[in-house]
Scaffold this motif. Structure first.
Motif, PDB file in Angstrom:
ATOM      1  N   SER A 159       0.835  -1.210   0.000  1.00 51.18           N
ATOM      2  CA  SER A 159       0.000   0.000   0.000  1.00 51.18           C
ATOM      3  C   SER A 159       0.867   1.256   0.000  1.00 51.18           C
ATOM      4  CB  SER A 159      -0.969   0.004   1.184  1.00 51.18           C
ATOM      5  OG  SER A 159      -0.299   0.088   2.422  1.00 51.18           O
TER       6      SER A 159
ATOM      7  N   TYR B  44       2.154   1.757  -3.411  1.00 49.64           N
ATOM      8  CA  TYR B  44       1.102   2.368  -4.234  1.00 49.64           C
ATOM      9  C   TYR B  44       1.104   3.882  -4.049  1.00 49.64           C
ATOM     10  CZ  TYR B  44      -3.343   4.195  -5.689  1.00 49.64           C
ATOM     11  OH  TYR B  44      -4.298   4.989  -6.259  1.00 49.64           O
ATOM     12  N   CYS B  45       1.237   4.332  -2.814  1.00 51.68           N
ATOM     13  CA  CYS B  45       1.269   5.781  -2.566  1.00 51.68           C
ATOM     14  C   CYS B  45       2.453   6.444  -3.264  1.00 51.68           C
ATOM     15  CB  CYS B  45       1.344   6.063  -1.064  1.00 51.68           C
ATOM     16  SG  CYS B  45      -0.193   5.754  -0.198  1.00 51.68           S
TER      17      CYS B  45
ATOM     18  N   ARG C 102       1.488   5.195  -7.481  1.00 49.51           N
ATOM     19  CA  ARG C 102       0.126   5.179  -8.039  1.00 49.51           C
ATOM     20  C   ARG C 102      -0.048   4.105  -9.103  1.00 49.51           C
ATOM     21  NH1 ARG C 102      -2.525   9.478  -5.302  1.00 49.51           N
ATOM     22  NH2 ARG C 102      -0.855  10.211  -3.987  1.00 49.51           N
TER      23      ARG C 102
ATOM     24  N   GLU D 261      -1.649   1.149 -10.630  1.00 50.08           N
ATOM     25  CA  GLU D 261      -2.982   0.570 -10.474  1.00 50.08           C
ATOM     26  C   GLU D 261      -2.945  -0.892 -10.049  1.00 50.08           C
ATOM     27  OE1 GLU D 261      -6.171   1.913 -10.495  1.00 50.08           O
ATOM     28  OE2 GLU D 261      -5.001   3.757 -10.358  1.00 50.08           O
TER      29      GLU D 261
ATOM     30  N   LYS E 282      -2.654  -1.048  -6.329  1.00 47.57           N
ATOM     31  CA  LYS E 282      -3.927  -0.664  -5.710  1.00 47.57           C
ATOM     32  C   LYS E 282      -4.923  -1.822  -5.772  1.00 47.57           C
ATOM     33  CE  LYS E 282      -7.611   2.256  -7.093  1.00 47.57           C
ATOM     34  NZ  LYS E 282      -8.013   3.492  -7.773  1.00 47.57           N
ATOM     35  N   GLU E 283      -5.016  -2.463  -6.917  1.00 50.54           N
ATOM     36  CA  GLU E 283      -5.936  -3.584  -7.084  1.00 50.54           C
ATOM     37  C   GLU E 283      -5.608  -4.717  -6.113  1.00 50.54           C
ATOM     38  OE1 GLU E 283      -6.656  -7.169 -10.258  1.00 50.54           O
ATOM     39  OE2 GLU E 283      -6.048  -5.230 -11.065  1.00 50.54           O
TER      40      GLU E 283
ATOM     41  N   ILE F 230      -3.991   3.587   1.748  1.00 51.89           N
ATOM     42  CA  ILE F 230      -4.891   3.480   0.604  1.00 51.89           C
ATOM     43  C   ILE F 230      -5.908   4.617   0.611  1.00 51.89           C
ATOM     44  CG2 ILE F 230      -6.746   2.076  -0.398  1.00 51.89           C
ATOM     45  CD1 ILE F 230      -3.893   1.241  -1.164  1.00 51.89           C
TER      46      ILE F 230
ATOM     47  N   CYS G 133      -4.108   7.982  -0.261  1.00 51.81           N
ATOM     48  CA  CYS G 133      -3.674   8.072  -1.653  1.00 51.81           C
ATOM     49  C   CYS G 133      -4.857   8.109  -2.608  1.00 51.81           C
ATOM     50  CB  CYS G 133      -2.755   6.919  -1.994  1.00 51.81           C
ATOM     51  SG  CYS G 133      -1.207   7.008  -1.074  1.00 51.81           S
ATOM     52  N   MET G 134      -5.930   7.448  -2.274  1.00 53.36           N
ATOM     53  CA  MET G 134      -7.102   7.482  -3.146  1.00 53.36           C
ATOM     54  C   MET G 134      -7.751   8.848  -3.165  1.00 53.36           C
ATOM     55  SD  MET G 134      -9.017   3.907  -2.671  1.00 53.36           S
ATOM     56  CE  MET G 134      -8.300   2.407  -3.247  1.00 53.36           C
TER      57      MET G 134
END
Length: 136
Positions: free
Chosen positions: A77, A80-81, A84, A86, A89-90, A126, A129-130
């Motif tokens: 996670s 991901y930050c 980004r 995808e 994230k998935e 998450i 970042c979202m």
């Protein structure tokens, strides 16, 4: 038959969590890069999308277990930050859902405590970042 060699996913996850904390303190770009590489490695090597879970080790013969997701997803996670990506994230979203479902149906003792330890960190990164905020 030669013995399989490889990694234990939960150990990679613990390492990524430690690197995340070190990066938060130092801002070291090489550490950020290591986190991203490590997260992508564990996803590519051990993530089994059909089960929304990580295998216990790199060995294709080991079974996936959603309870391992919590030990691994904090670092993923955070990666991901940083990127980004995808795919990361998935994996985090699907892995959290499967892990929570497993925890309430099968979890007990230390399994629940290890989930509870990592879950707030995963949710924070998450959700932050979202929203579009970069967190480091």
């Amino acid at each position: 038959v030669p013995r399989h060699q490889g990694n234990a996913g939960f150990m990679v996850g613990i390492l990524l969590s430690g690197l995340k904390r070190y990066h938060q303190i130092t801002g070291d770009k090489a550490v950020a890069q290591a986190i991203v590489y490590g997260a992508n490695f564990v996803v590519q090597d051990m993530w089994m999308a059909a089960y929304a879970a990580f295998r216990y080790t790199s060995c294709p013969g080991t079974s996936p277990s959603p309870i391992l997701n919590f030990l691994i997803l904090e670092g993923v996670s955070y990666a991901y930050c940083l990127t980004r990506e995808e795919k990361l994230k998935e994996v985090v979203l699907r892995g959290m859902e499967a892990g929570i479902e497993y925890m309430f149906s099968e979890g007990f003792g230390k399994s629940i405590s290890q989930c509870i330890h990592f879950t707030p960190h995963i949710i924070y990164y998450i959700s932050t970042c979202m929203k579009g905020n970069r967190s480091s």
